[in-house]
Design a protein around this motif. Sequence first.
Motif, PDB file in Angstrom:
ATOM      1  N   TRP A 266       1.001  -1.297  -0.042  1.00 38.77           N
ATOM      2  CA  TRP A 266       0.047  -0.014   0.064  1.00 38.77           C
ATOM      3  C   TRP A 266       1.001   1.324   0.054  1.00 38.77           C
ATOM      4  O   TRP A 266       2.136   1.223  -0.369  1.00 38.77           O
ATOM      5  CB  TRP A 266      -0.966  -0.014   1.139  1.00 38.77           C
ATOM      6  CG  TRP A 266      -0.271   0.069   2.391  1.00 38.77           C
ATOM      7  CD1 TRP A 266       0.586  -0.245   3.190  1.00 38.77           C
ATOM      8  CD2 TRP A 266      -0.898   1.279   3.332  1.00 38.77           C
ATOM      9  NE1 TRP A 266       0.993   0.094   4.382  1.00 38.77           N
ATOM     10  CE2 TRP A 266      -0.144   1.022   4.611  1.00 38.77           C
ATOM     11  CE3 TRP A 266      -2.006   2.173   3.730  1.00 38.77           C
ATOM     12  CZ2 TRP A 266      -0.227   1.822   5.691  1.00 38.77           C
ATOM     13  CZ3 TRP A 266      -2.056   2.946   4.539  1.00 38.77           C
ATOM     14  CH2 TRP A 266      -1.348   2.753   5.714  1.00 38.77           C
ATOM     15  N   GLN A 267      -0.048   2.453   0.441  1.00 39.55           N
ATOM     16  CA  GLN A 267       1.076   3.582   0.174  1.00 39.55           C
ATOM     17  C   GLN A 267       1.427   4.216  -1.066  1.00 39.55           C
ATOM     18  O   GLN A 267       2.436   4.619  -1.479  1.00 39.55           O
ATOM     19  CB  GLN A 267       2.228   3.793   1.248  1.00 39.55           C
ATOM     20  CG  GLN A 267       2.105   3.365   2.804  1.00 39.55           C
ATOM     21  CD  GLN A 267       3.357   3.098   3.237  1.00 39.55           C
ATOM     22  OE1 GLN A 267       4.083   4.004   3.325  1.00 39.55           O
ATOM     23  NE2 GLN A 267       3.387   2.124   4.058  1.00 39.55           N
ATOM     24  N   GLN A 268       0.277   4.338  -1.823  1.00 37.51           N
ATOM     25  CA  GLN A 268       0.679   4.756  -3.129  1.00 37.51           C
ATOM     26  C   GLN A 268       0.523   6.494  -3.020  1.00 37.51           C
ATOM     27  O   GLN A 268      -0.412   6.675  -2.155  1.00 37.51           O
ATOM     28  CB  GLN A 268      -0.452   4.351  -4.305  1.00 37.51           C
ATOM     29  CG  GLN A 268      -0.840   3.013  -4.187  1.00 37.51           C
ATOM     30  CD  GLN A 268       0.364   2.065  -4.749  1.00 37.51           C
ATOM     31  OE1 GLN A 268       1.472   2.739  -5.111  1.00 37.51           O
ATOM     32  NE2 GLN A 268       0.365   0.790  -4.473  1.00 37.51           N
ATOM     33  N   GLY A 269       1.092   7.104  -3.910  1.00 37.98           N
ATOM     34  CA  GLY A 269       0.907   8.644  -3.772  1.00 37.98           C
ATOM     35  C   GLY A 269       1.343   9.271  -2.373  1.00 37.98           C
ATOM     36  O   GLY A 269       2.017   8.957  -1.793  1.00 37.98           O
ATOM     37  N   LEU A 270       0.295  10.120  -2.179  1.00 35.52           N
ATOM     38  CA  LEU A 270       0.408  10.981  -0.956  1.00 35.52           C
ATOM     39  C   LEU A 270       0.328   9.970   0.338  1.00 35.52           C
ATOM     40  O   LEU A 270       0.758  10.362   1.267  1.00 35.52           O
ATOM     41  CB  LEU A 270      -0.701  11.808  -1.059  1.00 35.52           C
ATOM     42  CG  LEU A 270      -0.199  13.076  -0.144  1.00 35.52           C
ATOM     43  CD1 LEU A 270       1.094  13.845  -0.775  1.00 35.52           C
ATOM     44  CD2 LEU A 270      -1.412  14.268  -0.375  1.00 35.52           C
ATOM     45  N   GLY A 271      -0.413   8.730   0.186  1.00 37.07           N
ATOM     46  CA  GLY A 271      -0.260   7.917   1.141  1.00 37.07           C
ATOM     47  C   GLY A 271       1.246   7.732   1.974  1.00 37.07           C
ATOM     48  O   GLY A 271       0.963   7.551   3.266  1.00 37.07           O
ATOM     49  N   GLU A 272       2.000   7.619   1.178  1.00 36.21           N
ATOM     50  CA  GLU A 272       3.414   7.325   1.504  1.00 36.21           C
ATOM     51  C   GLU A 272       3.736   8.365   2.420  1.00 36.21           C
ATOM     52  O   GLU A 272       4.292   8.171   3.373  1.00 36.21           O
ATOM     53  CB  GLU A 272       4.269   7.400   0.069  1.00 36.21           C
ATOM     54  CG  GLU A 272       5.677   6.859   0.621  1.00 36.21           C
ATOM     55  CD  GLU A 272       6.714   8.237   0.725  1.00 36.21           C
ATOM     56  OE1 GLU A 272       7.889   7.828   1.511  1.00 36.21           O
ATOM     57  OE2 GLU A 272       6.392   9.130   0.469  1.00 36.21           O
ATOM     58  N   THR A 273       3.274   9.623   1.998  1.00 31.52           N
ATOM     59  CA  THR A 273       4.113  10.869   2.774  1.00 31.52           C
ATOM     60  C   THR A 273       3.263  10.717   4.288  1.00 31.52           C
ATOM     61  O   THR A 273       3.708  11.103   5.370  1.00 31.52           O
ATOM     62  CB  THR A 273       3.732  12.115   2.165  1.00 31.52           C
ATOM     63  OG1 THR A 273       4.287  12.072   0.838  1.00 31.52           O
ATOM     64  CG2 THR A 273       4.150  13.262   2.876  1.00 31.52           C
ATOM     65  N   ILE A 274       1.954  10.465   4.126  1.00 32.71           N
ATOM     66  CA  ILE A 274       1.210  10.425   5.561  1.00 32.71           C
ATOM     67  C   ILE A 274       1.795   9.535   6.635  1.00 32.71           C
ATOM     68  O   ILE A 274       1.874   9.605   7.536  1.00 32.71           O
ATOM     69  CB  ILE A 274      -0.344  10.268   5.162  1.00 32.71           C
ATOM     70  CG1 ILE A 274      -0.757  11.611   4.518  1.00 32.71           C
ATOM     71  CG2 ILE A 274      -1.135  10.120   6.512  1.00 32.71           C
ATOM     72  CD1 ILE A 274      -2.275  11.401   3.970  1.00 32.71           C
ATOM     73  N   VAL A 275       1.954   8.215   5.764  1.00 31.48           N
ATOM     74  CA  VAL A 275       2.585   6.990   6.754  1.00 31.48           C
ATOM     75  C   VAL A 275       4.129   7.717   7.136  1.00 31.48           C
ATOM     76  O   VAL A 275       4.368   7.180   8.095  1.00 31.48           O
ATOM     77  CB  VAL A 275       2.557   5.757   6.075  1.00 31.48           C
ATOM     78  CG1 VAL A 275       3.417   4.934   6.879  1.00 31.48           C
ATOM     79  CG2 VAL A 275       1.239   5.514   5.709  1.00 31.48           C
ATOM     80  N   ILE A 338      -0.661  17.481   1.882  1.00 27.65           N
ATOM     81  CA  ILE A 338      -1.346  16.462   2.637  1.00 27.65           C
ATOM     82  C   ILE A 338      -2.476  17.459   3.355  1.00 27.65           C
ATOM     83  O   ILE A 338      -2.393  18.449   3.497  1.00 27.65           O
ATOM     84  CB  ILE A 338      -0.461  15.857   3.933  1.00 27.65           C
ATOM     85  CG1 ILE A 338       0.151  16.712   5.007  1.00 27.65           C
ATOM     86  CG2 ILE A 338       0.574  15.039   3.336  1.00 27.65           C
ATOM     87  CD1 ILE A 338       0.619  15.984   6.133  1.00 27.65           C
TER      88      ILE A 338
ATOM     89  N   GLU B  34      -5.231   7.852  -1.079  1.00 27.96           N
ATOM     90  CA  GLU B  34      -4.774   6.763  -2.221  1.00 27.96           C
ATOM     91  C   GLU B  34      -6.057   6.563  -3.128  1.00 27.96           C
ATOM     92  O   GLU B  34      -5.822   6.767  -4.404  1.00 27.96           O
ATOM     93  CB  GLU B  34      -4.257   5.138  -1.745  1.00 27.96           C
ATOM     94  CG  GLU B  34      -3.028   5.370  -1.262  1.00 27.96           C
ATOM     95  CD  GLU B  34      -2.816   3.604  -0.985  1.00 27.96           C
ATOM     96  OE1 GLU B  34      -2.258   3.545   0.043  1.00 27.96           O
ATOM     97  OE2 GLU B  34      -3.205   2.862  -1.647  1.00 27.96           O
ATOM     98  N   TYR B  89       1.381  14.287  -6.928  1.00 26.68           N
ATOM     99  CA  TYR B  89       2.140  13.006  -6.355  1.00 26.68           C
ATOM    100  C   TYR B  89       1.423  11.686  -6.857  1.00 26.68           C
ATOM    101  O   TYR B  89       1.707  10.627  -6.405  1.00 26.68           O
ATOM    102  CB  TYR B  89       2.292  12.998  -4.881  1.00 26.68           C
ATOM    103  CG  TYR B  89       3.036  14.197  -4.445  1.00 26.68           C
ATOM    104  CD1 TYR B  89       4.459  14.280  -4.612  1.00 26.68           C
ATOM    105  CD2 TYR B  89       2.194  15.508  -4.082  1.00 26.68           C
ATOM    106  CE1 TYR B  89       5.157  15.347  -4.313  1.00 26.68           C
ATOM    107  CE2 TYR B  89       2.935  16.522  -3.714  1.00 26.68           C
ATOM    108  CZ  TYR B  89       4.360  16.557  -3.835  1.00 26.68           C
ATOM    109  OH  TYR B  89       5.131  17.675  -3.309  1.00 26.68           O
ATOM    110  N   SER B  92       3.274   8.672  -8.270  1.00 31.57           N
ATOM    111  CA  SER B  92       4.290   7.855  -7.700  1.00 31.57           C
ATOM    112  C   SER B  92       3.483   6.569  -6.969  1.00 31.57           C
ATOM    113  O   SER B  92       2.502   6.787  -6.250  1.00 31.57           O
ATOM    114  CB  SER B  92       4.646   8.565  -6.622  1.00 31.57           C
ATOM    115  OG  SER B  92       5.601   9.580  -6.826  1.00 31.57           O
TER     116      SER B  92
END
Lengths: 540, 333
Positions: A266-275, A338, B34, B89, B92
């Motif tokens: 998981w953690q595509q796109g902005l999800g990565e930054t939040i996590v 975010i 997401e 983003y 990505s």
Amino acid sequence: MHFNLLISVLASLWTEPGIWITVALLSLAILAAVAIAYSQARPRNRTEFERSSDSPRSAPTGGLIGNVDQSGKIHYLPSKKVGLPRPKIEPQLGRLVAWHIIAATAWLLFGTTVGEYLGVKFVAPDIDQVSWLSFGRLRPVHTNAVFWGWSSLAMLGLGYYVTSVVSNAKLHSFRFAWITFALVNLAVAIGSIALMAGINNGGGEYREYTWPVMALFAAGIVLALINFIATIAKRSTADIYISNWYMVAALMFLVTIVLVAYLPFWQQGLGETIVQGYYMHQGVGMWFMMFLLGLTYYFLPQQLNTPIFSYSLGILAFWTQIIFYTLIGTHHFVFSSIPWWLQTVAIFGSVGMIIPVAAGSANFLLTFRGSFHKVGGSYTLPFFLVGIVFYFTGSFQGTAEAFRTTNEIWHFTDFTVAHSHLTMYGIIAFFLWAGIYSIGPRIHGQEPPQATVGAHFWMALIGLFFYAVPLMIGGTERGLAWKSDSAFIESVTLMAPYWLWRAIGGTLMWLSHFVFAYNVYRMLIANKTSPASRDLQLNK
Amino acid sequence: MKYYEDHRKLFGTAIALFLGLTYFVAIAPALRNEAINEPLPGSEPLSSDEQAGKELYIANGCVACHTQQVRDIPMDASWGSRPSIAADYARSQRTDLWRNTATLMGTERTGPDLTDVGTRQPSVDWHLLHLYNPRAVVPESVMPAYPWMFQNTDMPAEGQKVVPVPDSYRRGSGKIVATEEALQLVAYLLSLKQVPLPDGSLTEAFAPEPTPLPASSASDGEASSTPQFDGARSYQKHCQACHQPTGKGLAGAFPPLAGSPIVLEEDPSKIVSIVMNGYDGRVSEGYAVMPPIGTTNNISPEELQAIVNYIRSSWGNDAPAAEIDQIRTALAE
């Protein structure tokens, strides 16, 4: 024109609340350092002279010189109090703790040698041009080695001892503990090499090891968690001492954040930054800080030979730390894309942190109440005192940095680098050293030389000030230069003197670690029937 | 208290509280973001070379010093024409099974933000020289050099990119040529451009200052209704990286402006055309192609006039100042 603008911006510095909060916090830390220096230098009270002159080292051993009676004479350089005579640690546990301390020290030397070299690179960027040693690859080697190698191993080692002592029970499984030890070391070794080879996880701070590497680490932590809980389960006391609350919580939370951050689907796109915001800050707050608070709730009263001031304050700090700290991760991404509400929640949580920090540091300081005279005669208490002062000032600085007005200036600058060293070094490393010097002599009955413990302490503390203060000043100036819209490269050249000071302070810190390593050698490795150890036996 | 004497209840409560809050501040917002964000219609996926370049960017830890986020504050207006938004983003995705998504937003700005570097600095030659040794083009830089992405050769093969490194920064003998890696990394850097918003506008106002400083309000008072440009500053922003603060350029890479006949020509139309449309007239002399800096950076006629007059009157140049009408006429051509 831009120069004038910069001058007027600098003049308006004092109207920024964050600036004067920071100056006030810093002066607290400096005052504390001066107070410790004074207490160390002051002639000590009479009972302690008597105590030191009782030392068998000065006892008559025959011959003319040997017959000179030293008792009753004033010693201008009094010797520090050694640990209270207590039974030695049982060998099985002693060996486990000793190896954790030794391995942690090795990672400290490795990690900070890398850090020192990185600091030099700001002053001499062409010192080498080797791919494996380039700045971007080495920086995470430094941070991860001191996080997962030095701090985590030292914490685990001390934690095994504390959990079994306060549970009044034997450690559940030494086999598990040794497997954890091997896994953590393996993870840091493989991780460091992989980072230098250019294999990393994609850029999140402290999340640079790839998941297969971090899985080794996490497996070790799961075993440690089982080990701690099982030891507590067979405790022979009704209460669960508060140290165990903090340490078990830290282990549970670390497993949680590693799972959330590393599950590879998981953690595509902005999800990565939040996590990422969540992970990086829970890593420091819920693993290092939480565990260290647990250790301090044991070691500090033990070294002061007095109960903790208030058990209830410790409980208040425990629950409020969980409630507020969990929220604050995304304050690393204020003004980014975010969600705005999430940034606001993080700022709210950062302000809420005032509660556990004030409760915790007040609790520790009040435990010192009536015992401050002991600081001068001890070589562990100064480390605790520095750790407490930085816990208070460093954590409040974190709150001060989280507001939108201050974040705008300080974020992205070296101010945050100064902050992370004031906390990970000023709090975590100093508490760890306090714990190591408390427990080390009791493993083989060997005290470290007083002079080298003092050298370690002062070099580390003065080095930290020389490291952090210039970076905070330079970081502030840099942020203001950006705000006044001057050319970016000017904000690089303005940092040059501050980067030089950082390298000087960093060098002091780095050298102090070699002195510390020598002390570890004297406590844990050197010939176990050395004169120092005989002295201790005789003292008993 | 009985509750605190049962380790199952105590630790169970602690972890339940932590998991609940974790879901609230991390898992739920991450999943939602997401789900709701899609790439902007104008954005393109990375080509295979650009993707390979991004992986080199990741492997070498460039994110340690370079952010890729234009924050919604006026301070960041120099890094892009609009604040970054979540959709920027959305392309990505996880790099592969082993490596996480790399939004590369970063948390340190030791070096410049790179969100829009492809617009700001579109010259391949500049980037190659800068990667070989940053100090060759920016003497004050503290960025690492990446010489292992280049090779020394006596006989460059057909199509190999020769990098004109000044002698003081050269390592080894022969000509220095870019490897495929260096070209891929530059391809990635040039791909970093802000995409216009779907309504066709590239710009969106930045949020107002959270705390206006007295200094900035004072300078607002001085400003007249038409924007005033400081030629030296605009030169520093748009031109200096190649043509250098001395106006002398770099031998074999970027031509000097000091004493340049084109700059000194009384009619400014040629220099205006070069800034806006680029120039390849001196490639045969070994100089790099000049990219259309003025157009890609949306330089206004007033700023252009300031730049032109600055270079016409600095470093011993003494061409007459160009009037705004002359600039407008030249632009119209």
